[in-house]
Design a protein around this motif. Structure first.
Motif, PDB file in Angstrom:
ATOM      1  N   GLU A  14     -13.798  -0.721   0.848  1.00  0.00           N
ATOM      2  CA  GLU A  14     -13.864  -0.885  -0.615  1.00  0.00           C
ATOM      3  C   GLU A  14     -12.692  -1.699  -1.158  1.00  0.00           C
ATOM      4  OE1 GLU A  14     -15.943  -0.796  -3.910  1.00  0.00           O
ATOM      5  OE2 GLU A  14     -16.690   0.316  -2.174  1.00  0.00           O
ATOM      6  N   VAL A  15     -11.561  -1.633  -0.503  1.00  0.00           N
ATOM      7  CA  VAL A  15     -10.375  -2.343  -1.012  1.00  0.00           C
ATOM      8  C   VAL A  15     -10.077  -3.635  -0.243  1.00  0.00           C
ATOM      9  CG1 VAL A  15      -9.344  -0.235  -1.941  1.00  0.00           C
ATOM     10  CG2 VAL A  15      -8.765  -0.970   0.392  1.00  0.00           C
ATOM     11  N   THR A  16     -10.848  -3.891   0.814  1.00  0.00           N
ATOM     12  CA  THR A  16     -10.645  -5.118   1.586  1.00  0.00           C
ATOM     13  C   THR A  16     -10.853  -6.330   0.674  1.00  0.00           C
ATOM     14  OG1 THR A  16     -11.317  -4.113   3.658  1.00  0.00           O
ATOM     15  CG2 THR A  16     -11.512  -6.494   3.523  1.00  0.00           C
ATOM     16  N   GLY A  17      -9.938  -7.267   0.776  1.00  0.00           N
ATOM     17  CA  GLY A  17     -10.049  -8.488  -0.005  1.00  0.00           C
ATOM     18  C   GLY A  17      -9.395  -8.428  -1.378  1.00  0.00           C
ATOM     19  N   LEU A  18      -8.942  -7.248  -1.791  1.00  0.00           N
ATOM     20  CA  LEU A  18      -8.262  -7.147  -3.084  1.00  0.00           C
ATOM     21  C   LEU A  18      -6.812  -7.586  -2.919  1.00  0.00           C
ATOM     22  CD1 LEU A  18      -9.508  -3.694  -4.459  1.00  0.00           C
ATOM     23  CD2 LEU A  18     -10.345  -5.976  -5.053  1.00  0.00           C
ATOM     24  N   GLY A  19      -6.332  -8.369  -3.854  1.00  0.00           N
ATOM     25  CA  GLY A  19      -4.935  -8.775  -3.839  1.00  0.00           C
ATOM     26  C   GLY A  19      -4.057  -7.675  -4.411  1.00  0.00           C
ATOM     27  N   ASP A  20      -2.776  -7.791  -4.157  1.00  0.00           N
ATOM     28  CA  ASP A  20      -1.843  -6.765  -4.637  1.00  0.00           C
ATOM     29  C   ASP A  20      -1.848  -6.663  -6.161  1.00  0.00           C
ATOM     30  OD1 ASP A  20      -1.219  -6.168  -2.023  1.00  0.00           O
ATOM     31  OD2 ASP A  20       0.578  -7.421  -1.989  1.00  0.00           O
ATOM     32  N   GLU A  21      -2.065  -7.783  -6.847  1.00  0.00           N
ATOM     33  CA  GLU A  21      -2.116  -7.746  -8.319  1.00  0.00           C
ATOM     34  C   GLU A  21      -3.307  -6.911  -8.785  1.00  0.00           C
ATOM     35  OE1 GLU A  21      -2.666 -10.785 -12.050  1.00  0.00           O
ATOM     36  OE2 GLU A  21      -1.557 -11.511 -10.299  1.00  0.00           O
ATOM     37  N   GLU A  22      -4.467  -7.124  -8.160  1.00  0.00           N
ATOM     38  CA  GLU A  22      -5.659  -6.340  -8.507  1.00  0.00           C
ATOM     39  C   GLU A  22      -5.450  -4.863  -8.184  1.00  0.00           C
ATOM     40  OE1 GLU A  22      -9.638  -8.681  -7.570  1.00  0.00           O
ATOM     41  OE2 GLU A  22      -8.093  -9.028  -6.028  1.00  0.00           O
ATOM     42  N   LEU A  23      -4.836  -4.592  -7.049  1.00  0.00           N
ATOM     43  CA  LEU A  23      -4.595  -3.208  -6.641  1.00  0.00           C
ATOM     44  C   LEU A  23      -3.724  -2.454  -7.632  1.00  0.00           C
ATOM     45  CD1 LEU A  23      -3.869  -3.488  -2.815  1.00  0.00           C
ATOM     46  CD2 LEU A  23      -5.774  -2.283  -3.890  1.00  0.00           C
ATOM     47  N   ASN A  24      -2.754  -3.149  -8.205  1.00  0.00           N
ATOM     48  CA  ASN A  24      -1.767  -2.493  -9.065  1.00  0.00           C
ATOM     49  C   ASN A  24      -2.085  -2.575 -10.550  1.00  0.00           C
ATOM     50  OD1 ASN A  24       0.547  -1.498  -7.250  1.00  0.00           O
ATOM     51  ND2 ASN A  24       0.060  -3.526  -6.443  1.00  0.00           N
ATOM     52  N   SER A  91       4.892  -0.695  -7.948  1.00  0.00           N
ATOM     53  CA  SER A  91       3.886  -1.572  -7.365  1.00  0.00           C
ATOM     54  C   SER A  91       3.848  -1.364  -5.849  1.00  0.00           C
ATOM     55  CB  SER A  91       4.248  -3.027  -7.703  1.00  0.00           C
ATOM     56  OG  SER A  91       3.223  -3.876  -7.296  1.00  0.00           O
ATOM     57  N   MET A  92       2.640  -1.407  -5.282  1.00  0.00           N
ATOM     58  CA  MET A  92       2.471  -1.183  -3.846  1.00  0.00           C
ATOM     59  C   MET A  92       1.606  -2.284  -3.243  1.00  0.00           C
ATOM     60  SD  MET A  92       1.748   2.914  -4.074  1.00  0.00           S
ATOM     61  CE  MET A  92       1.350   3.064  -5.823  1.00  0.00           C
ATOM     62  N   THR A  93       1.811  -2.550  -1.969  1.00  0.00           N
ATOM     63  CA  THR A  93       0.994  -3.545  -1.290  1.00  0.00           C
ATOM     64  C   THR A  93      -0.123  -2.849  -0.522  1.00  0.00           C
ATOM     65  OG1 THR A  93       2.235  -3.545   0.787  1.00  0.00           O
ATOM     66  CG2 THR A  93       3.024  -5.034  -0.971  1.00  0.00           C
ATOM     67  N   LEU A  94      -1.194  -3.590  -0.295  1.00  0.00           N
ATOM     68  CA  LEU A  94      -2.312  -3.039   0.464  1.00  0.00           C
ATOM     69  C   LEU A  94      -1.861  -2.654   1.872  1.00  0.00           C
ATOM     70  CD1 LEU A  94      -5.271  -2.289   0.692  1.00  0.00           C
ATOM     71  CD2 LEU A  94      -5.768  -4.681   1.262  1.00  0.00           C
ATOM     72  N   LYS A  95      -1.039  -3.481   2.457  1.00  0.00           N
ATOM     73  CA  LYS A  95      -0.563  -3.217   3.815  1.00  0.00           C
ATOM     74  C   LYS A  95       0.222  -1.896   3.878  1.00  0.00           C
ATOM     75  CE  LYS A  95       1.266  -5.779   7.669  1.00  0.00           C
ATOM     76  NZ  LYS A  95       1.594  -7.089   8.148  1.00  0.00           N
ATOM     77  N   ASP A  96       1.110  -1.675   2.911  1.00  0.00           N
ATOM     78  CA  ASP A  96       1.885  -0.429   2.885  1.00  0.00           C
ATOM     79  C   ASP A  96       0.972   0.787   2.678  1.00  0.00           C
ATOM     80  OD1 ASP A  96       4.313  -1.654   3.344  1.00  0.00           O
ATOM     81  OD2 ASP A  96       4.878  -1.718   1.220  1.00  0.00           O
ATOM     82  N   LEU A  97      -0.003   0.639   1.789  1.00  0.00           N
ATOM     83  CA  LEU A  97      -0.921   1.748   1.527  1.00  0.00           C
ATOM     84  C   LEU A  97      -1.772   2.054   2.758  1.00  0.00           C
ATOM     85  CD1 LEU A  97      -1.900   0.687  -2.071  1.00  0.00           C
ATOM     86  CD2 LEU A  97      -0.741   2.821  -1.464  1.00  0.00           C
ATOM     87  N   GLN A  98      -2.237   1.020   3.439  1.00  0.00           N
ATOM     88  CA  GLN A  98      -3.013   1.226   4.662  1.00  0.00           C
ATOM     89  C   GLN A  98      -2.176   1.937   5.722  1.00  0.00           C
ATOM     90  OE1 GLN A  98      -4.040  -2.923   5.160  1.00  0.00           O
ATOM     91  NE2 GLN A  98      -6.181  -2.559   4.607  1.00  0.00           N
ATOM     92  N   ARG A  99      -0.928   1.551   5.844  1.00  0.00           N
ATOM     93  CA  ARG A  99      -0.034   2.180   6.821  1.00  0.00           C
ATOM     94  C   ARG A  99       0.179   3.657   6.489  1.00  0.00           C
ATOM     95  NH1 ARG A  99       4.793   3.240   6.088  1.00  0.00           N
ATOM     96  NH2 ARG A  99       5.150   1.682   4.472  1.00  0.00           N
ATOM     97  N   LYS A 100       0.432   3.965   5.221  1.00  0.00           N
ATOM     98  CA  LYS A 100       0.621   5.356   4.812  1.00  0.00           C
ATOM     99  C   LYS A 100      -0.629   6.188   5.096  1.00  0.00           C
ATOM    100  CE  LYS A 100       3.956   4.911   1.050  1.00  0.00           C
ATOM    101  NZ  LYS A 100       4.154   5.152  -0.393  1.00  0.00           N
ATOM    102  N   LEU A 101      -1.783   5.634   4.728  1.00  0.00           N
ATOM    103  CA  LEU A 101      -3.033   6.359   4.940  1.00  0.00           C
ATOM    104  C   LEU A 101      -3.317   6.560   6.424  1.00  0.00           C
ATOM    105  CD1 LEU A 101      -5.143   4.703   2.124  1.00  0.00           C
ATOM    106  CD2 LEU A 101      -4.630   7.146   2.304  1.00  0.00           C
ATOM    107  N   GLN A 102      -2.959   5.609   7.241  1.00  0.00           N
ATOM    108  CA  GLN A 102      -3.148   5.759   8.687  1.00  0.00           C
ATOM    109  C   GLN A 102      -2.260   6.883   9.222  1.00  0.00           C
ATOM    110  OE1 GLN A 102      -2.462   2.227  11.051  1.00  0.00           O
ATOM    111  NE2 GLN A 102      -2.824   3.306  12.958  1.00  0.00           N
TER     112      GLN A 102
END
Length: 160
Positions: A14-24, A91-102
């Motif tokens: 669902e979040v694949t392809g979203l940029g950090d600006e969109e995420l935040n 503000s958070m990055t997708l990469k950081d959020l993916q790492r935390k969730l993993q």
């Protein structure tokens, strides 16, 4: 864990392809950004892992009835997140959020694969909505909770 794994895959898709600006970006109507929802999911899964570990070490044996945890996906009833699982404003990055969730997902998987199911069933922890639940039910609860928030993420994406 099968439910949890499937739901986690759906979340990440669902979040694949979203940029950090969109995420935040927060919806104009208020509420959390997608990044904050993801941070909340990480905090919740981490808290469940901690609570299960604590109850396994310190809890007493108690029989409780199964709770209708599948109702968690029903978003018609708003539930205020406890402070310890509320995301911060940074503000958070997708990469950081993916790492935390993993990391939190692997910790929950560790409990599921290493602790005897009987021990998980005989010990309990209190849920703020469902009351006292056996520890085994807490595992799929995480998946249902995540599904609830995937629906929220879809709504946020529509408003953005």
């Amino acid at each position: 864990m099968k439910l949890n794994d499937e739901v986690r895959e759906t979340l990440l898709d669902e979040v694949t392809g979203l940029g950090d600006e969109e995420l935040n970006k927060r919806p104009s109507s208020g509420g959390w950004s997608i990044a904050q929802v993801m941070e909340h999911l990480y905090l919740m899964e981490r808290a469940v892992v901690y609570n299960i570990q604590h109850a396994l070490e310190n809890g007493s044996i108690k029989e409780v009835s199964s709770k209708p945890i599948e109702l968690t996906v029903n978003r018609s009833r708003k539930v205020e997140a406890p402070e310890f699982v509320q995301p911060n404003e940074s503000s958070m990055t997708l990469k950081d959020l993916q790492r935390k969730l993993q990391t939190s997902h692997e910790a929950l998987r560790g409990i599921y694969t290493t602790v005897d199911q009987e021990r998980l069933v005989e010990k309990t922890a209190v849920h703020p909505v469902f009351g006292e639940m056996n520890l085994f039910q807490w595992i799929p609860f995480v998946g249902y909770h995540e599904q609830r928030h995937i629906d929220q993420i879809k709504e946020i994406k529509e408003t953005l």
